[in-house]
Design a protein around this motif. Structure first.
Motif, PDB file in Angstrom:
ATOM      1  N   TRP A  75      -2.408  -2.871  41.523  1.00  0.00           N
ATOM      2  CA  TRP A  75      -2.765  -1.544  42.183  1.00  0.00           C
ATOM      3  C   TRP A  75      -1.784  -1.441  43.383  1.00  0.00           C
ATOM      4  N   ILE A  76      -1.087  -2.456  43.866  1.00  0.00           N
ATOM      5  CA  ILE A  76      -0.298  -2.463  45.122  1.00  0.00           C
ATOM      6  C   ILE A  76       1.334  -2.173  44.584  1.00  0.00           C
ATOM      7  N   LYS A  77       1.616  -1.046  45.168  1.00  0.00           N
ATOM      8  CA  LYS A  77       3.175  -0.637  45.194  1.00  0.00           C
ATOM      9  C   LYS A  77       4.136  -1.294  45.775  1.00  0.00           C
ATOM     10  N   GLN A  78       3.678  -1.477  47.199  1.00  0.00           N
ATOM     11  CA  GLN A  78       4.712  -2.050  48.015  1.00  0.00           C
ATOM     12  C   GLN A  78       3.855  -2.819  48.887  1.00  0.00           C
ATOM     13  N   ALA A  79       4.478  -4.013  49.496  1.00  0.00           N
ATOM     14  CA  ALA A  79       3.695  -4.902  50.593  1.00  0.00           C
ATOM     15  C   ALA A  79       4.865  -5.400  51.528  1.00  0.00           C
TER      16      ALA A  79
ATOM     17  N   ILE B 291       0.467  -2.485  53.285  1.00  0.00           N
ATOM     18  CA  ILE B 291       0.583  -2.359  51.856  1.00  0.00           C
ATOM     19  C   ILE B 291       0.544  -0.708  51.564  1.00  0.00           C
ATOM     20  N   GLU B 292       1.261  -0.372  50.468  1.00  0.00           N
ATOM     21  CA  GLU B 292       1.088   1.098  49.790  1.00  0.00           C
ATOM     22  C   GLU B 292       0.370   0.880  48.501  1.00  0.00           C
ATOM     23  N   GLU B 293      -0.587   1.429  48.138  1.00  0.00           N
ATOM     24  CA  GLU B 293      -1.082   1.251  46.854  1.00  0.00           C
ATOM     25  C   GLU B 293      -0.737   2.528  46.105  1.00  0.00           C
ATOM     26  N   TYR B 294      -0.729   2.127  44.660  1.00  0.00           N
ATOM     27  CA  TYR B 294      -0.563   3.372  43.741  1.00  0.00           C
ATOM     28  C   TYR B 294      -1.703   4.340  43.805  1.00  0.00           C
ATOM     29  N   LYS B 295      -1.564   5.725  43.761  1.00  0.00           N
ATOM     30  CA  LYS B 295      -2.702   6.474  43.888  1.00  0.00           C
ATOM     31  C   LYS B 295      -3.079   6.953  42.358  1.00  0.00           C
ATOM     32  N   PRO B 296      -4.123   6.826  41.972  1.00  0.00           N
ATOM     33  CA  PRO B 296      -4.574   7.484  40.571  1.00  0.00           C
ATOM     34  C   PRO B 296      -4.592   8.648  40.406  1.00  0.00           C
TER      35      PRO B 296
ATOM     36  N   ASN C 188       3.595   5.852  36.526  1.00  0.00           N
ATOM     37  CA  ASN C 188       3.433   4.401  36.854  1.00  0.00           C
ATOM     38  C   ASN C 188       2.137   3.994  36.426  1.00  0.00           C
ATOM     39  N   ILE C 189       2.038   2.797  35.726  1.00  0.00           N
ATOM     40  CA  ILE C 189       0.886   2.562  35.171  1.00  0.00           C
ATOM     41  C   ILE C 189       0.250   0.994  35.884  1.00  0.00           C
ATOM     42  N   PHE C 190      -1.029   1.319  36.145  1.00  0.00           N
ATOM     43  CA  PHE C 190      -1.323   0.175  36.915  1.00  0.00           C
ATOM     44  C   PHE C 190      -3.131  -0.017  36.593  1.00  0.00           C
ATOM     45  N   ASN C 191      -3.771  -0.830  37.251  1.00  0.00           N
ATOM     46  CA  ASN C 191      -4.975  -1.000  36.985  1.00  0.00           C
ATOM     47  C   ASN C 191      -5.729  -1.338  38.163  1.00  0.00           C
ATOM     48  N   VAL C 192      -7.239  -1.216  38.344  1.00  0.00           N
ATOM     49  CA  VAL C 192      -7.897  -1.418  39.612  1.00  0.00           C
ATOM     50  C   VAL C 192      -9.300  -2.099  38.973  1.00  0.00           C
TER      51      VAL C 192
ATOM     52  N   LEU D 130      -2.650 -19.462  62.260  1.00  0.00           N
ATOM     53  CA  LEU D 130      -2.636 -17.941  62.148  1.00  0.00           C
ATOM     54  C   LEU D 130      -4.199 -17.515  61.698  1.00  0.00           C
ATOM     55  N   SER D 131      -5.057 -17.183  62.842  1.00  0.00           N
ATOM     56  CA  SER D 131      -6.144 -17.029  62.721  1.00  0.00           C
ATOM     57  C   SER D 131      -6.774 -15.510  62.743  1.00  0.00           C
ATOM     58  N   GLN D 132      -5.802 -14.410  62.889  1.00  0.00           N
ATOM     59  CA  GLN D 132      -5.854 -13.160  62.839  1.00  0.00           C
ATOM     60  C   GLN D 132      -5.134 -12.355  61.608  1.00  0.00           C
ATOM     61  N   LEU D 133      -5.895 -11.658  60.913  1.00  0.00           N
ATOM     62  CA  LEU D 133      -5.234 -10.897  59.783  1.00  0.00           C
ATOM     63  C   LEU D 133      -5.390  -9.443  60.203  1.00  0.00           C
ATOM     64  N   VAL D 134      -4.271  -8.742  60.258  1.00  0.00           N
ATOM     65  CA  VAL D 134      -4.420  -7.189  60.371  1.00  0.00           C
ATOM     66  C   VAL D 134      -3.756  -6.613  59.176  1.00  0.00           C
ATOM     67  N   LEU D 135      -4.399  -5.754  58.687  1.00  0.00           N
ATOM     68  CA  LEU D 135      -4.034  -4.958  57.374  1.00  0.00           C
ATOM     69  C   LEU D 135      -4.120  -3.410  57.701  1.00  0.00           C
ATOM     70  N   ASN D 136      -2.750  -3.011  57.434  1.00  0.00           N
ATOM     71  CA  ASN D 136      -2.163  -1.762  57.683  1.00  0.00           C
ATOM     72  C   ASN D 136      -1.870  -1.101  56.357  1.00  0.00           C
ATOM     73  N   GLY D 137      -1.832   0.435  56.594  1.00  0.00           N
ATOM     74  CA  GLY D 137      -1.304   1.159  55.179  1.00  0.00           C
ATOM     75  C   GLY D 137      -2.716   1.940  54.862  1.00  0.00           C
ATOM     76  N   ASP D 138      -2.363   2.667  53.931  1.00  0.00           N
ATOM     77  CA  ASP D 138      -3.604   3.475  53.097  1.00  0.00           C
ATOM     78  C   ASP D 138      -3.978   2.453  51.889  1.00  0.00           C
ATOM     79  N   HIS D 139      -5.138   1.596  52.364  1.00  0.00           N
ATOM     80  CA  HIS D 139      -5.682   0.774  51.372  1.00  0.00           C
ATOM     81  C   HIS D 139      -6.987   1.253  50.932  1.00  0.00           C
ATOM     82  N   ALA D 140      -7.149   1.980  49.725  1.00  0.00           N
ATOM     83  CA  ALA D 140      -8.435   2.476  49.423  1.00  0.00           C
ATOM     84  C   ALA D 140      -8.904   1.226  48.512  1.00  0.00           C
TER      85      ALA D 140
END
Length: 277
Positions: free
Chosen positions: A107-111, A125-130, A145-149, A60-70
């Protein structure tokens, strides 16, 4: 002659036995073809298994990251995968394990994780939005929802600061938005209020720090602390907004209100200070 007849008899016996097993040459050829197919199939399966088990194959040589990932980068995902110590082949990679490991980031809400033939791993992924700072240590989203970055992932932002007891995050966010709606609803033509921070104690007593903005301009020296107490806090804030223009008319131009105590039934107590010229 006798030996010749015996040889012919033995040959006839062999021919009869062959005919008993295979009634015709066609059946014999069919049987041999069947054996060939079985042998080839076993070889193919064994070769395919050995190919898969070989870590040099189907990597598995390729990684594709989708979603709003700030706040999430591809390096974060790679480190999470490497930390599992999983095989890196297409078949050997367990996407459920990877998903659970990615969800450990606070900081990740769903993956979701899936594989795409032949060598691609797709992570969405879907991140929590501060939306708020919480007790100067954590972040909150719009729903409380409490989280940390980590600091190296997060750029300081101008967010309202909320302070309160642990476990009260959602209730405090809900009340904050009620105050914010009142600020917008009751704003006068030129004056609006921004809530910069809220403080709530164990007795549910509230204090707000607000900033006065005039025609969209918010001077730094226009912050004011409001003491609301623990009863009728929304009504008290609403009454303050209505009375603020009248109060400011009575304040000398070289003074400003720094604290307003709204816990009185018959009025408002204010503390003033001289403005810097």
């Amino acid at each position: 002659m006798k030996q010749v007849r015996q040889a012919e008899r033995r040959r006839d016996d062999k021919e009869k036995r062959r005919l008993i097993i295979f009634r015709s040459t066609k059946q014999l050829i069919g049987f041999l073809f069947f054996i060939l197919i079985i042998s080839v199939s076993v070889w193919v399966v064994t070769s395919f298994k050995n190919w898969i088990d070989n870590p040099e194959q189907m990597v598995l040589s390729q990684l594709v990251l989708n979603g709003d990932h700030a706040y999430t980068g591809e390096d974060d995902i790679r480190q999470a995968i490497l930390g599992l110590g999983l095989p890196n082949t297409y078949i050997g990679q367990n996407v459920d394990d990877i998903q659970q490991e990615i969800m450990q980031f606070p900081w990740i809400k769903q993956a979701s994780v899936r594989k795409q033939w032949p060598d691609r791993l797709i992570v969405s992924i879907e991140e929590y939005k501060p939306a708020f700072y919480w007790n100067d240590l954590f972040l909150l989203d719009n729903y409380g929802n409490i989280f940390n970055v980590p600091l190296d992932h997060f750029v300081e932002r101008q967010l309202p600061k909320l302070y309160g007891p642990e476990g009260k995050e959602k209730a405090i966010v809900k009340i904050y938005y009620k105050f914010n709606d009142l600020s917008k609803k009751l704003a006068s033509s030129g004056l609006t209020l921004q809530i910069k921070s809220t403080v709530t104690d164990e007795r549910n007593a509230w204090q707000l720090t607000i900033k006065q903005c005039i025609a969209g301009f918010c001077p730094e020296n226009q912050e004011m602390k409001l003491i609301l107490g623990s009863e009728n806090i929304e009504q008290r804030y609403q009454q303050f907004i209505k009375l603020l223009p009248e109060i400011q008319v009575r304040i000398p131009k070289d003074e400003r209100i720094t604290v307003a105590d709204l816990r009185y039934e018959s009025g408002i107590s204010v503390i003033k200070e001289k403005t810097v010229q």
